[in-house]
Write an enzyme that holds these catalytic residues in place. Sequence first.
Site, PDB file in Angstrom:
ATOM      1  CG  ASP A 122      -2.017   0.934   1.235  1.00  0.00           C
ATOM      2  OD1 ASP A 122      -1.978   1.855   0.411  1.00  0.00           O
ATOM      3  OD2 ASP A 122      -2.931   0.778   2.065  1.00  0.00           O
TER       4      ASP A 122
ATOM      5  CG  ASP B  68      -9.363   3.274   1.384  1.00  0.00           C
ATOM      6  OD1 ASP B  68      -8.557   3.076   0.447  1.00  0.00           O
ATOM      7  OD2 ASP B  68      -9.032   3.264   2.577  1.00  0.00           O
TER       8      ASP B  68
HETATM    9  C1  GLA Z   1      -5.462   2.234   2.883  1.00  0.00           C
HETATM   10  C2  GLA Z   1      -6.014   1.099   2.015  1.00  0.00           C
HETATM   11  C3  GLA Z   1      -7.035   0.307   2.804  1.00  0.00           C
HETATM   12  C4  GLA Z   1      -6.409  -0.246   4.065  1.00  0.00           C
HETATM   13  C5  GLA Z   1      -5.793   0.884   4.887  1.00  0.00           C
HETATM   14  C6  GLA Z   1      -4.973   0.346   6.054  1.00  0.00           C
HETATM   15  O1  GLA Z   1      -6.433   3.186   3.179  1.00  0.00           O
HETATM   16  O2  GLA Z   1      -6.554   1.621   0.840  1.00  0.00           O
HETATM   17  O3  GLA Z   1      -7.551  -0.747   2.007  1.00  0.00           O
HETATM   18  O4  GLA Z   1      -5.429  -1.179   3.713  1.00  0.00           O
HETATM   19  O5  GLA Z   1      -4.929   1.699   4.093  1.00  0.00           O
HETATM   20  O6  GLA Z   1      -4.364   1.369   6.777  1.00  0.00           O
END
Ligand code: GLA
Length: 398
Positions: A145, A220
Amino acid sequence: MPSRMAALLALALLSSFASAQVKLAATPPMGWNSWNWFAEKVTDKDVRQAADLLVSSGMRDAGYVYVNIDDAWQGTRDEAGNLHSNDKFPDMKALSDYVHSKGLKLGIYSSPGPKTCARFEGSLGHEEQDAQLYASWGIDYLKYDLCSFHNGVMRKEHPGDSPEAMHLQYKMMRDAYEKMHQALLKTGRPIVYSLCQYGFDSVWQWGPEVGANLWRTTGDITPTFDRISLIGREQAGLARYAAPGHWNDPDMLEVGNGKLTLDENHTHMGMWAMLAAPLLAGNNLSQLTPDIKAILTNREILAIDQDTLGKQADRIYAEGPIEIWARPLADGGSALAIFNFGEQRCYLRGISLHLEQAGAFRGWSARDVWAAKELGPIDDSTHFTIPRHGSVILRLSK
Ligand code: GLA
């Protein structure tokens, strides 16, 4: 002759390696991920319980095999730079053995930056060490990520929004993803590689080049129909980038979360299946109701998602809140979905189904997948009544 033998052997090894690579994520990965429900609170116990429940609910047997720990498992690095899990995860190897003993696979999460999104330790400068650590634990899947690599590294190194700065920032991002790809390859363990950088720089165009098996196409998801339907609709045009081994990821499932109605849960699940999306359930499995279980484990819907042709659906028609999406299937048939994103029930009067664009022709028959009902021969003017936020999914065949 010995050199010819050696060449043949090398060729055989290479092709078996290549086919092993192709087999990784040959269909969109399915499983469960801790983030959407547990977020930073997730513990070893929650993950073990999720594994147990995947088995007892029948979800594992429906194909949900990855148990993915998202953010918030990390502790600190020791003097040698080795990362340790935090107190909520006392023994990762034991957890991994437990998950594997259930016929499941274990996934984990990190960032190319110094910190993850929840401000835990990232992999910057420790890529190989972390990849080796994951392999030693028996990890089968990595979600990587972008998080602090964006502001903390890319934008610091090449500040500004000029095309030149953006070009250099994006080059750093690709290099960072390639670096972890190489580190994973070096472990010799097949580890599904999931990119999470929210679709920056049209990741679908270069994800496969950095070894990605899947890449997030959006920011998200949240358990609201507005967000889910926006994400779903934004996937239009991306179908050409999905193929066995490489999938667009519109984010993890919210089926069963928030206040989604039954119709909304059906539409979310059906749309993700049409999109050949990775299916990572994100709900609390200990509160799985029969309705939600039926949606998540509907074999005919899952068969569309997991169709071996690996062709994602695209939008073939839109009229106001009604959209028609279609995808070809391995058996020569097609799947067609009619979505009603509107606030009112719709009778589809005057809306053609556009069967020819869906690859279906005169005399073809339809099966209503959610209703598990044969509808017989179908034509463009066949009427359906679709509730607010509802959908119909048809399997079309000769
Ligand atoms: C980001 C990702 C999420 C999750 C969070 C964890 O926002 O897009 O899917 O993994 O980080 O902190």
